[in-house]
Design a protein around this motif. Structure first.
Motif, mmCIF file in Angstrom:
data_model
loop_
_atom_site.group_PDB
_atom_site.id
_atom_site.type_symbol
_atom_site.label_atom_id
_atom_site.label_comp_id
_atom_site.label_asym_id
_atom_site.label_seq_id
_atom_site.Cartn_x
_atom_site.Cartn_y
_atom_site.Cartn_z
ATOM 1 N N ILE A 39 0.873 -1.174 0.000
ATOM 2 C CA ILE A 39 0.000 0.000 0.000
ATOM 3 C C ILE A 39 0.907 1.220 0.000
ATOM 4 C CG2 ILE A 39 -1.740 1.304 1.292
ATOM 5 C CD1 ILE A 39 -2.743 -1.362 2.392
ATOM 6 N N ILE A 40 0.817 2.028 -1.035
ATOM 7 C CA ILE A 40 1.736 3.148 -1.228
ATOM 8 C C ILE A 40 1.206 4.382 -0.516
ATOM 9 C CG2 ILE A 40 2.933 4.551 -2.951
ATOM 10 C CD1 ILE A 40 2.429 2.258 -4.958
ATOM 11 N N GLU A 41 2.076 4.991 0.282
ATOM 12 C CA GLU A 41 1.686 6.178 1.040
ATOM 13 C C GLU A 41 2.510 7.382 0.611
ATOM 14 O OE1 GLU A 41 1.231 5.385 5.357
ATOM 15 O OE2 GLU A 41 1.873 3.357 4.819
ATOM 16 N N LYS A 42 1.889 8.550 0.750
ATOM 17 C CA LYS A 42 2.566 9.800 0.418
ATOM 18 C C LYS A 42 1.999 10.900 1.295
ATOM 19 C CE LYS A 42 3.768 12.762 -3.529
ATOM 20 N NZ LYS A 42 3.561 12.976 -4.991
ATOM 21 N N ARG A 43 2.876 11.589 2.003
ATOM 22 C CA ARG A 43 2.482 12.695 2.873
ATOM 23 C C ARG A 43 1.422 12.276 3.892
ATOM 24 N NH1 ARG A 43 1.854 17.177 -1.983
ATOM 25 N NH2 ARG A 43 4.078 17.187 -2.604
ATOM 26 N N GLY A 44 1.618 11.084 4.452
ATOM 27 C CA GLY A 44 0.729 10.627 5.511
ATOM 28 C C GLY A 44 -0.594 10.053 5.049
ATOM 29 N N GLY A 45 -0.785 9.901 3.738
ATOM 30 C CA GLY A 45 -2.039 9.348 3.230
ATOM 31 C C GLY A 45 -1.793 8.321 2.141
ATOM 32 N N VAL A 46 -2.805 7.560 1.843
ATOM 33 C CA VAL A 46 -2.717 6.544 0.794
ATOM 34 C C VAL A 46 -2.798 7.210 -0.570
ATOM 35 C CG1 VAL A 46 -3.914 4.588 -0.254
ATOM 36 C CG2 VAL A 46 -3.678 4.714 2.225
ATOM 37 N N CYS A 47 -1.932 6.776 -1.479
ATOM 38 C CA CYS A 47 -2.011 7.306 -2.843
ATOM 39 C C CYS A 47 -2.079 6.190 -3.893
ATOM 40 C CB CYS A 47 -0.836 8.228 -3.144
ATOM 41 S SG CYS A 47 0.785 7.417 -3.136
ATOM 42 N N GLY A 48 -1.946 4.929 -3.443
ATOM 43 C CA GLY A 48 -2.046 3.854 -4.418
ATOM 44 C C GLY A 48 -1.647 2.510 -3.832
ATOM 45 N N VAL A 49 -1.662 1.491 -4.677
ATOM 46 C CA VAL A 49 -1.238 0.152 -4.292
ATOM 47 C C VAL A 49 -0.358 -0.421 -5.384
ATOM 48 C CG1 VAL A 49 -3.336 -0.269 -2.941
ATOM 49 C CG2 VAL A 49 -3.264 -0.974 -5.331
ATOM 50 N N ARG A 50 0.504 -1.343 -4.974
ATOM 51 C CA ARG A 50 1.339 -2.067 -5.937
ATOM 52 C C ARG A 50 0.962 -3.541 -5.849
ATOM 53 N NH1 ARG A 50 5.801 -0.679 -4.094
ATOM 54 N NH2 ARG A 50 6.114 1.132 -5.458
ATOM 55 N N GLN B 148 1.200 -7.422 -6.025
ATOM 56 C CA GLN B 148 2.262 -8.396 -5.815
ATOM 57 C C GLN B 148 2.415 -9.305 -7.021
ATOM 58 O OE1 GLN B 148 1.725 -11.796 -2.968
ATOM 59 N NE2 GLN B 148 3.246 -10.669 -1.777
ATOM 60 N N THR B 149 1.292 -9.569 -7.669
ATOM 61 C CA THR B 149 1.292 -10.541 -8.765
ATOM 62 C C THR B 149 1.979 -10.022 -10.023
ATOM 63 O OG1 THR B 149 -0.979 -9.752 -9.058
ATOM 64 C CG2 THR B 149 -0.698 -11.937 -8.109
ATOM 65 N N THR B 150 1.847 -8.711 -10.305
ATOM 66 C CA THR B 150 2.368 -8.171 -11.563
ATOM 67 C C THR B 150 3.321 -6.991 -11.371
ATOM 68 O OG1 THR B 150 0.498 -6.642 -11.800
ATOM 69 C CG2 THR B 150 0.256 -8.859 -12.756
ATOM 70 N N GLY B 151 3.370 -6.412 -10.165
ATOM 71 C CA GLY B 151 4.171 -5.212 -9.949
ATOM 72 C C GLY B 151 3.480 -3.951 -10.429
ATOM 73 N N GLU B 152 2.290 -4.091 -10.967
ATOM 74 C CA GLU B 152 1.538 -2.939 -11.486
ATOM 75 C C GLU B 152 1.171 -1.983 -10.346
ATOM 76 O OE1 GLU B 152 -2.838 -2.152 -13.611
ATOM 77 O OE2 GLU B 152 -2.107 -4.187 -13.221
ATOM 78 N N GLU B 153 1.347 -0.671 -10.610
ATOM 79 C CA GLU B 153 0.976 0.341 -9.630
ATOM 80 C C GLU B 153 -0.353 0.974 -10.016
ATOM 81 O OE1 GLU B 153 4.073 3.153 -8.893
ATOM 82 O OE2 GLU B 153 5.392 1.660 -7.980
ATOM 83 N N ILE B 154 -1.260 1.015 -9.054
ATOM 84 C CA ILE B 154 -2.614 1.536 -9.273
ATOM 85 C C ILE B 154 -2.851 2.675 -8.297
ATOM 86 C CG2 ILE B 154 -5.083 0.985 -9.167
ATOM 87 C CD1 ILE B 154 -4.325 -1.916 -9.839
ATOM 88 N N GLY B 155 -3.238 3.828 -8.794
ATOM 89 C CA GLY B 155 -3.508 4.965 -7.939
ATOM 90 C C GLY B 155 -4.890 4.882 -7.309
ATOM 91 N N CYS B 156 -5.027 5.422 -6.099
ATOM 92 C CA CYS B 156 -6.330 5.438 -5.429
ATOM 93 C C CYS B 156 -6.319 6.463 -4.302
ATOM 94 C CB CYS B 156 -6.697 4.051 -4.880
ATOM 95 S SG CYS B 156 -5.588 3.467 -3.576
ATOM 96 N N ARG B 157 -7.508 6.853 -3.859
ATOM 97 C CA ARG B 157 -7.642 7.788 -2.736
ATOM 98 C C ARG B 157 -7.794 7.046 -1.417
ATOM 99 N NH1 ARG B 157 -12.359 11.852 -3.560
ATOM 100 N NH2 ARG B 157 -11.467 12.614 -1.587
ATOM 101 N N HIS B 158 -8.391 5.854 -1.484
ATOM 102 C CA HIS B 158 -8.657 5.094 -0.262
ATOM 103 C C HIS B 158 -8.393 3.615 -0.508
ATOM 104 C CE1 HIS B 158 -10.718 8.602 1.465
ATOM 105 N NE2 HIS B 158 -11.320 8.728 0.300
ATOM 106 N N VAL B 159 -7.989 2.922 0.562
ATOM 107 C CA VAL B 159 -7.912 1.463 0.563
ATOM 108 C C VAL B 159 -8.821 0.975 1.676
ATOM 109 C CG1 VAL B 159 -6.474 -0.567 0.995
ATOM 110 C CG2 VAL B 159 -5.581 1.333 -0.369
ATOM 111 N N VAL B 160 -9.742 0.076 1.333
ATOM 112 C CA VAL B 160 -10.654 -0.529 2.307
ATOM 113 C C VAL B 160 -10.256 -1.986 2.455
ATOM 114 C CG1 VAL B 160 -13.056 -1.015 2.902
ATOM 115 C CG2 VAL B 160 -12.492 1.033 1.564
ATOM 116 N N ALA B 161 -9.893 -2.371 3.672
ATOM 117 C CA ALA B 161 -9.353 -3.714 3.894
ATOM 118 C C ALA B 161 -10.375 -4.600 4.579
ATOM 119 C CB ALA B 161 -8.075 -3.649 4.717
ATOM 120 N N GLY B 162 -10.824 -5.639 3.886
ATOM 121 C CA GLY B 162 -11.703 -6.644 4.470
ATOM 122 C C GLY B 162 -10.950 -7.942 4.628
ATOM 123 N N ILE B 163 -9.722 -7.851 5.166
ATOM 124 C CA ILE B 163 -8.836 -9.004 5.287
ATOM 125 C C ILE B 163 -8.315 -9.069 6.725
ATOM 126 C CG2 ILE B 163 -8.134 -9.011 2.866
ATOM 127 C CD1 ILE B 163 -5.672 -7.401 3.659
#
Length: 412
Positions: A256-267, A269-284
């Motif tokens: 889970i990629i963070e920037k300036r104290g907030g979430v800005c994306g995810v990377r 594991q399966t492909t290394g692809e980086e996806i931008g987002c404003r929020h991550v909701v974890a049901g795990i």
């Protein structure tokens, strides 16, 4: 973070009902949302020509305001109704010296309770009054749009006006449920087993509100879904995709990629692809989430204050296929079975047994047990003997099990 390959308002992690509902609702409300399976397994698995469940499944609380509201907003209420069969009795209890059904009708339920537990009628009546009282209060609260937990002044004010904080405070300060009953009294099993097996929450972490709600949902709103949990999973996935949401169950988030104290994306594991987002909701699981977080400082501060959540039980499933004539007459779909009220509600001492028909000749018993974490992890050979011990325990519930048993298998 490099230029992301795509951007979403929210990335939701997990394949259970909670993340699937979350994804479908966000998509319905116009958010751009991605659901990542993050290693979640399908609800069933193959064994030859058989499809067997990974765990028992009953959609409890189908009649609750929360479920009705969510399903109505997603346009699934009528479709699900056609695929659901209300359970009556909701479940059965097979306890030391006691056998009883738990009907939905309050009058019939009262007769069952009085027949089996007349000597402790006052304590039992008070327990059910509290279950009904809390359930009604909570239903009224969740019919309103509230933020849980409240953070701002306005959110806290609305939370208080709805009576939510008062309910939580009352439950926290109230005397222990069934406090007048001896620790080894069988009715403690009658109250404790349905809630302990109702969800995926560790039973040792259930607070009073969670315990009472799970119990109430079992006897007031339980339904059996055609094809089990996969029915609801498929409906929610269809709704997500229909509203332009994206589902990638095969992928897993590595970071889970963070920037300036907030979430800005995810990377991924399966492909290394980086996806931008404003929020991550974890049901795990929390342990799985922490593996994806590089900066754990905020979590460490929280754990120092309240303690780090710890797992005390694993849920173990054993599937049995047997000839239908080996099923005892009158055995219900969901049976909570315990051998002793004096032993912990774990291992072979306490089981959830779910019975379903395969065809004219065969029946499936999907059995779940709660295995103590310390014994699983610390005792050599503990898991090697679980299957045999569960089978020996089940023979007391299903006397002709061994001579009619066709298949024994576990997804673990």
């Amino acid at each position: 973070m490099d230029s992301p390959s795509s951007y979403y308002d929210a990335v939701v992690l997990g394949g259970g009902l909670a993340p699937r509902f979350c994804t479908a609702l966000l998509a319905k409300r116009g958010f751009r949302v991605l659901l990542v399976g993050h290693g979640s397994l399908p609800e069933t698995y193959s064994l030859g020509v058989l499809r067997l469940p990974r765990r028992p499944h009953t959609f409890i609380g189908a009649r609750s305001p929360i479920a009705k509201r969510l399903l109505s907003e997603l346009g699934l209420r009528q479709r699900l109704k056609r695929l659901a069969t209300p359970l009556d009795p909701a479940f059965q209890l097979a306890l030391p010296g006691h056998r009883l059904d738990m009907p939905r009708d309050g009058g019939r339920r009262q007769k069952e309770i009085e027949r089996e537990f007349s000597k402790v009628k006052r304590s039992v009546d008070e327990f059910y009054r509290e279950v009904d009282r809390v359930s009604q209060e909570f239903d009224q609260i969740v019919e309103r749009d509230l933020v849980w937990p409240p953070e701002t002044f306005l959110e806290r004010r609305e939370f208080s006006r709805a009576g939510a904080q008062q309910l939580l405070d009352r439950l926290e300060k109230s005397p222990q449920l069934l406090g007048e009953l001896p620790e080894e009294h069988p009715f403690r099993l009658a109250a404790g087993l349905p809630a302990s097996f109702a969800g995926r929450v560790d039973p040792d972490q259930l607070n009073a509100l969670g315990f009472l709600r799970l119990y109430a949902n079992w006897y007031d709103g339980a339904v059996a879904l055609r094809e089990g949990a996969e029915t609801l999973h498929q409906l929610l996935q269809e709704r997500t995709i229909a509203n332009s949401g994206v589902v990638r169950m095969e992928d897993r988030v590595g970071t889970i990629i963070e920037k300036r104290g907030g979430v800005c994306g995810v990377r991924l594991q399966t492909t290394g692809e980086e996806i931008g987002c404003r929020h991550v909701v974890a049901g795990i699981e929390l342990s799985s989430l922490l593996e994806a977080i590089s900066e754990r400082a905020k979590f460490e501060e929280l754990f120092e204050e309240i303690g780090e959540p710890g797992l005390s039980h694993y849920r173990y499933t054993l599937n049995l296929v047997l000839m239908r004539k080996g099923i005892p007459a009158g055995m219900g779909r969901d049976v909570f079975y315990a051998r002793s009220a004096e032993l912990p509600y774990t291992g072979e001492n306490a089981l959830h047994v779910q019975s379903s028909r395969i065809d004219e000749a065969r029946q499936l018993l999907c059995v779940q047990a709660l295995l103590p974490r310390r014994e699983v992890e610390d005792e050599d050979g503990y898991l090697d003997t679980v299957r045999e011990r569960l089978l020996a325990s089940l023979v007391e519930l299903v006397p002709f099990l061994e001579e009619h048993l066709l298949v024994v298998d576990s997804p673990h």
